[in-house]
Design an enzyme around this catalytic site. Sequence first.
Site, PDB file in Angstrom:
ATOM      1  CE  LYS A  89     -17.176  -6.718   3.218  1.00 15.67           C
ATOM      2  NZ  LYS A  89     -16.526  -8.022   3.451  1.00 15.67           N
ATOM      3  CG  PHE A 144      -9.877  -9.888  11.109  1.00 13.31           C
ATOM      4  CD1 PHE A 144      -8.633 -10.341  11.535  1.00 13.31           C
ATOM      5  CD2 PHE A 144     -10.140  -9.837   9.748  1.00 13.31           C
ATOM      6  CE1 PHE A 144      -7.671 -10.763  10.625  1.00 13.31           C
ATOM      7  CE2 PHE A 144      -9.174 -10.257   8.832  1.00 13.31           C
ATOM      8  CZ  PHE A 144      -7.940 -10.719   9.265  1.00 13.31           C
ATOM      9  CD  GLN A 145      -7.236  -7.570   7.668  1.00 12.40           C
ATOM     10  OE1 GLN A 145      -8.085  -7.255   6.837  1.00 12.40           O
ATOM     11  NE2 GLN A 145      -6.068  -8.112   7.355  1.00 12.40           N
ATOM     12  CD  GLU A 147      -1.672  -2.414   1.568  1.00 12.40           C
ATOM     13  OE1 GLU A 147      -0.481  -2.628   1.856  1.00 12.40           O
ATOM     14  OE2 GLU A 147      -2.563  -3.286   1.648  1.00 12.40           O
ATOM     15  CG  MET A 165      22.155  12.486   3.553  1.00  8.40           C
ATOM     16  SD  MET A 165      23.159  13.817   2.915  1.00  8.40           S
ATOM     17  CE  MET A 165      22.252  14.347   1.483  1.00  8.40           C
TER      18      MET A 165
HETATM   19  C1  FAD Z   1      18.184  14.945   2.211  1.00 10.58           C
HETATM   20  C2  FAD Z   1      17.433  16.207   1.952  1.00 10.58           C
HETATM   21  C3  FAD Z   1      18.124  17.404   1.773  1.00 10.58           C
HETATM   22  C4  FAD Z   1      17.449  18.567   1.456  1.00 10.58           C
HETATM   23  N1  FAD Z   1      18.165  19.694   1.172  1.00 10.58           N
HETATM   24  C5  FAD Z   1      17.540  20.763   0.644  1.00 10.58           C
HETATM   25  C6  FAD Z   1      18.258  21.888   0.139  1.00 10.58           C
HETATM   26  O1  FAD Z   1      19.471  21.926   0.159  1.00 10.58           O
HETATM   27  N2  FAD Z   1      17.565  22.906  -0.411  1.00 10.58           N
HETATM   28  C7  FAD Z   1      16.191  22.881  -0.493  1.00 10.58           C
HETATM   29  O2  FAD Z   1      15.604  23.803  -1.047  1.00 10.58           O
HETATM   30  N3  FAD Z   1      15.480  21.868   0.017  1.00 10.58           N
HETATM   31  C8  FAD Z   1      16.124  20.801   0.556  1.00 10.58           C
HETATM   32  N4  FAD Z   1      15.378  19.738   1.010  1.00 10.58           N
HETATM   33  C9  FAD Z   1      13.911  19.820   0.969  1.00 10.58           C
HETATM   34  C10 FAD Z   1      13.350  20.555   2.185  1.00 10.58           C
HETATM   35  O3  FAD Z   1      13.313  19.659   3.269  1.00 10.58           O
HETATM   36  C11 FAD Z   1      11.922  21.084   1.906  1.00 10.58           C
HETATM   37  O4  FAD Z   1      11.090  20.035   1.486  1.00 10.58           O
HETATM   38  C12 FAD Z   1      11.882  22.133   0.840  1.00 10.58           C
HETATM   39  O5  FAD Z   1      12.909  23.074   1.017  1.00 10.58           O
HETATM   40  C13 FAD Z   1      10.546  22.845   0.864  1.00 10.58           C
HETATM   41  O6  FAD Z   1      10.319  23.486  -0.344  1.00 10.58           O
HETATM   42  P1  FAD Z   1       9.388  24.765  -0.470  1.00 10.58           P
HETATM   43  O7  FAD Z   1       9.812  25.807   0.485  1.00 10.58           O
HETATM   44  O8  FAD Z   1       9.363  25.098  -1.904  1.00 10.58           O
HETATM   45  O9  FAD Z   1       7.999  24.328   0.108  1.00 10.58           O
HETATM   46  P2  FAD Z   1       6.853  23.288  -0.256  1.00 10.58           P
HETATM   47  O10 FAD Z   1       6.946  22.189   0.736  1.00 10.58           O
HETATM   48  O11 FAD Z   1       6.775  22.924  -1.681  1.00 10.58           O
HETATM   49  O12 FAD Z   1       5.632  24.182   0.169  1.00 10.58           O
HETATM   50  C14 FAD Z   1       5.036  25.066  -0.711  1.00 10.58           C
HETATM   51  C15 FAD Z   1       4.665  26.375  -0.055  1.00 10.58           C
HETATM   52  O13 FAD Z   1       3.882  27.086  -1.009  1.00 10.58           O
HETATM   53  C16 FAD Z   1       2.574  27.284  -0.529  1.00 10.58           C
HETATM   54  N5  FAD Z   1       1.635  27.032  -1.620  1.00 10.58           N
HETATM   55  C17 FAD Z   1       1.123  25.857  -2.055  1.00 10.58           C
HETATM   56  N6  FAD Z   1       0.313  26.045  -3.090  1.00 10.58           N
HETATM   57  C18 FAD Z   1       0.302  27.372  -3.332  1.00 10.58           C
HETATM   58  C19 FAD Z   1      -0.356  28.192  -4.290  1.00 10.58           C
HETATM   59  N7  FAD Z   1      -1.164  27.686  -5.223  1.00 10.58           N
HETATM   60  N8  FAD Z   1      -0.147  29.537  -4.237  1.00 10.58           N
HETATM   61  C20 FAD Z   1       0.672  30.076  -3.273  1.00 10.58           C
HETATM   62  N9  FAD Z   1       1.311  29.352  -2.365  1.00 10.58           N
HETATM   63  C21 FAD Z   1       1.138  28.008  -2.395  1.00 10.58           C
HETATM   64  C22 FAD Z   1       2.383  26.337   0.620  1.00 10.58           C
HETATM   65  O14 FAD Z   1       1.451  26.865   1.540  1.00 10.58           O
HETATM   66  C23 FAD Z   1       3.799  26.227   1.182  1.00 10.58           C
HETATM   67  O15 FAD Z   1       4.063  27.274   2.077  1.00 10.58           O
HETATM   68  C24 FAD Z   1      16.036  18.567   1.364  1.00 10.58           C
HETATM   69  C25 FAD Z   1      15.332  17.387   1.603  1.00 10.58           C
HETATM   70  C26 FAD Z   1      16.018  16.213   1.868  1.00 10.58           C
HETATM   71  C27 FAD Z   1      15.241  14.956   2.059  1.00 10.58           C
HETATM   72  C1  TPP Z   2      12.511   5.724   5.511  1.00 13.25           C
HETATM   73  C2  TPP Z   2      13.775   6.415   5.855  1.00 13.25           C
HETATM   74  N1  TPP Z   2      14.625   5.892   6.763  1.00 13.25           N
HETATM   75  C3  TPP Z   2      15.780   6.522   7.060  1.00 13.25           C
HETATM   76  C4  TPP Z   2      16.110   7.700   6.471  1.00 13.25           C
HETATM   77  C5  TPP Z   2      17.412   8.413   6.836  1.00 13.25           C
HETATM   78  N2  TPP Z   2      18.282   8.473   5.658  1.00 13.25           N
HETATM   79  C6  TPP Z   2      18.392   9.585   4.893  1.00 13.25           C
HETATM   80  S1  TPP Z   2      19.396   9.385   3.584  1.00 13.25           S
HETATM   81  C7  TPP Z   2      19.748   7.797   4.028  1.00 13.25           C
HETATM   82  C8  TPP Z   2      20.677   6.974   3.220  1.00 13.25           C
HETATM   83  C9  TPP Z   2      20.242   6.746   1.829  1.00 13.25           C
HETATM   84  O1  TPP Z   2      21.128   5.848   1.215  1.00 13.25           O
HETATM   85  P1  TPP Z   2      21.107   5.605  -0.335  1.00 13.25           P
HETATM   86  O2  TPP Z   2      19.732   5.329  -0.798  1.00 13.25           O
HETATM   87  O3  TPP Z   2      22.116   4.569  -0.674  1.00 13.25           O
HETATM   88  O4  TPP Z   2      21.512   7.014  -0.936  1.00 13.25           O
HETATM   89  P2  TPP Z   2      22.941   7.758  -0.929  1.00 13.25           P
HETATM   90  O5  TPP Z   2      22.898   8.763   0.145  1.00 13.25           O
HETATM   91  O6  TPP Z   2      23.996   6.737  -0.705  1.00 13.25           O
HETATM   92  O7  TPP Z   2      23.010   8.383  -2.278  1.00 13.25           O
HETATM   93  C10 TPP Z   2      19.067   7.464   5.205  1.00 13.25           C
HETATM   94  C11 TPP Z   2      19.188   6.160   5.885  1.00 13.25           C
HETATM   95  C12 TPP Z   2      15.182   8.234   5.549  1.00 13.25           C
HETATM   96  N3  TPP Z   2      15.389   9.398   4.940  1.00 13.25           N
HETATM   97  N4  TPP Z   2      14.051   7.565   5.236  1.00 13.25           N
END
Ligand code: FAD
Ligand code: TPP
Lengths: 587, 182
Positions: A165, A115-116, A53, A484
């Site tokens: 259901k 159940f479930q 799912e 990472m």
């Molecule tokens: C490993 C990792 C590293 C990351 N590193 C970075 C990084 O270096 N740089 C980075 O940028 N992000 C990074 N992120 C992502 C970060 O965590 C956020 O998800 C991201 O920065 C959010 O993007 P955003 O501000 O565009 O917001 P979103 O989450 O896309 O939110 C959108 C915003 O716009 C508003 N909105 C929605 N629809 C509308 C509309 N129609 N009109 C007006 N407003 C609207 C919402 O209310 C909200 O405030 C990383 C994520 C991971 C997993």
């Molecule tokens: C479900 C989940 N568990 C744990 C993490 C923490 N986490 C972030 S990046 C990462 C490693 C990812 O490894 P890989 O897919 O090999 O990517 P790489 O960084 O090596 O490119 C982990 C464990 C996560 N983001 N999501």
Amino acid sequence: MANVDLTGSEMVIKALQDQGVEVVFGYPGGAVLPIYDEIFKQNKLRHILVRQEGGAVHAAEGYARSTGKVGCVLVTSGPGATNAVTGLLDAMLDSIPLVCLCGQVPTHLIGNDAFQEADTTGITRPCTKHNYLVKSVDDLPRILHEAFYVARTGRPGPVVIDLPKDVLMDVGAYIPPAKIKHKSYVPQVKPDAAAIKQAVKLLSKAKKPVIYAGGGVINSGPNASKLLTSFTQMTGFPITLTLMGLGAYPGSDDQFLGMLGMHGTYEANMAMHDCDVMLCVGARFDDRITGRLNAFSPNSKKIHIDIDPSSINKSVRIDLPVIGDVGYVLEDLIKAWKAAQVKPDDKALKSWWKQIQKWRDKDCLAYIKDDKVIKPQLAIQRLYELTKDRKDVFVTTEVGQHQMWAAQHFKFESPNHWMTSGGLGTMGYGLPAAMGVQIAHPDALVIDIAGESSILMNIQELGTIAQYRLPVKVFVLNNQYMGMVRQWQELLHGSRYSESYLEALPDFVKLAESFGGVGIRVTDPKDLDDAIRQMLETDNHVICEVAVAPEENCFPMIPSGCAHNEMIFGADVKTDEAISEDGMVLV
Amino acid sequence: MSTGIYGANIHSEEIRTHTIAVLVDNEPGVLARVIGLFSGRGYNIESLTVAETRHRQGLSRITIVTSGTAMIIEQIKAQLNRLVPVHSVSDLTIEGPSVERELALVKVAGTGEKRVEALRIADIFRARVVDSTNESFVFEIVGKTEKLEAFVDLMRPLGLIDISRTGVVAIARGPESMEGQD
Ligand SMILES: Cc1cc2nc3c(=O)[nH]c(=O)nc-3n(C[C@H](O)[C@H](O)[C@H](O)COP(=O)(O)OP(=O)(O)OC[C@H]3O[C@@H](n4cnc5c(N)ncnc54)[C@H](O)[C@@H]3O)c2cc1C
Ligand SMILES: Cc1ncc(C[n+]2csc(CCOP(=O)(O)OP(=O)(O)O)c2C)c(N)n1
Ligand SMILES: [Mg+2]
């Protein structure tokens, strides 16, 4: 026309059709059998049978993000619903419109530990935009239509409908969707004229402006990206995008500074830090963006366009909030800008761009080349170069270093072509999301840029991909590490690589083949282009495993708790003491 | 000095108590949504009252007393406002004058001197006796929170053994309604 009497499950199918749903991603079980029976009896609504799912929800996210439509999911009660939870929260944090139908035990058994049985509305309350437990078939048509309205209106998000259901088997009058005004949920989409006027005034006086745009532009639809592009080009202002915003402005255009934030470019982060007026367009000042809050863009006036008032002043203090849909706001802003016949301060802008060029010259994404080992950055760059002339290319990612390298080195020219898990950072998102994208765009090239660890989290979906003959390309950067995690351990925990090395990885070539696909493995930089070409030319689904430098780090990086101008780079990385105690507690 | 979208000066770091009235659809789970929002995001609830106020439209009114910096109070209101069954949110503390009341039932047990003294004080506070036995009274007292607290403090040495309080209900002064017409 008189309302027809239908069973609950007939209503579900009818309402989905009336709401324009073409595809539903799901997995059957006892509580939803009446709906599956109706699915069997018709052929308008297409059901995609996933393998878990969680995969269904991410697939629906990919479908939704790449089409702008509401994604639809169908799961059974109990474990079906709980398996969907991660995906629901993922959609919540990234503002993806979904409707997830969950089976539930009959109303008379609710609360009996039947159940479930799971308290699905209780469990999903904080992970959904809204949820409903349908207690009577008479409420069902209204709730079904309302769910779609809520999912797509304002700031989009996931909505759960919990369907006992007996309600599915009961008979009642079906009501088609009408243009009814929702009695309480009516978000403001048009901006106040006064705010627009003030924004024009602030922006026209800017000497060091920057536009910082995000996922909200994508949420608003392709027209918002067009308007953002015209406004940016009309003003000549520099623009940066968040991870969620990539594609909202053409990635190859000269005014684009690249992504900002923790792994963003030096020029984007420095421009944010030093600007005097910041125009935030549909982005939410996430902690990956701001770094240390009290050092975030200390001298700027901040204008924030957002449809959700709760995004304003959440962490960063805003000088001018503009509430509304990005599309409407930019339309008004452009009009007002033209009407005011603004003459931007050319001299100031010129010297601002000169400064930006200096930052650019640092070439912050550079990395040390290697002719023996494939550098992960090179793999992404080659993938980009070899696909950029194709018409329809969609990229999804898993979570980790590969995700960041993809964001840094792949350029997106238009919205809705980049799907990644930003807010929740869900490993295992990319493969099912790619599946959903491919269902929506059967003829497009859909690539999941993956890490070897993440891909295993939803690898079972290769079964779905095989069943529906989806030619999804999985491009695995195999560094044998949770890269990472390893990078943080290197920088923050004295290179003690606790449990971040993956032993006993599968043979990805055989893995692909066992699901009827094609497996490719490449280890030598010389063979990289051929491997990519072979992947692209294959009609079938492919896993292309690229063995990359295991200990490569993703730079630049703003360590947690640091300011934008305290970035670290590939060449001059300091280990151990680089990050403060305060920073270490952050994630 | 900038103001937030709800009109508060968001730069103040001072922690203040606010009384917020929220008009919601009286549907299952609505209270859980509101309470879950406060606990999930780490906001304070000092008191919360809820009851249906418009039977025909199925509307309930929740009165919440909370505290935080101006920025947090603004977040709380924005977060409440974006819950789907919420019709309107008003901050009675800053949106103009309002009246606040709370009701408490206070059980005092004792005999002799203390019993007489309890009655005397109840009289001063205009608390009503709603139950009495040979060795106990239940007083009903209505007023501002501070008045109730003063009453409770005085009753404690006189044999107070049980209190039940409604929490604050509040309403804006003047002719305007936050509910709209019937
Ligand atoms: C490993 C990792 C590293 C990351 N590193 C970075 C990084 O270096 N740089 C980075 O940028 N992000 C990074 N992120 C992502 C970060 O965590 C956020 O998800 C991201 O920065 C959010 O993007 P955003 O501000 O565009 O917001 P979103 O989450 O896309 O939110 C959108 C915003 O716009 C508003 N909105 C929605 N629809 C509308 C509309 N129609 N009109 C007006 N407003 C609207 C919402 O209310 C909200 O405030 C990383 C994520 C991971 C997993
Ligand atoms: C479900 C989940 N568990 C744990 C993490 C923490 N986490 C972030 S990046 C990462 C490693 C990812 O490894 P890989 O897919 O090999 O990517 P790489 O960084 O090596 O490119 C982990 C464990 C996560 N983001 N999501
Ligand atoms: Mg890895």
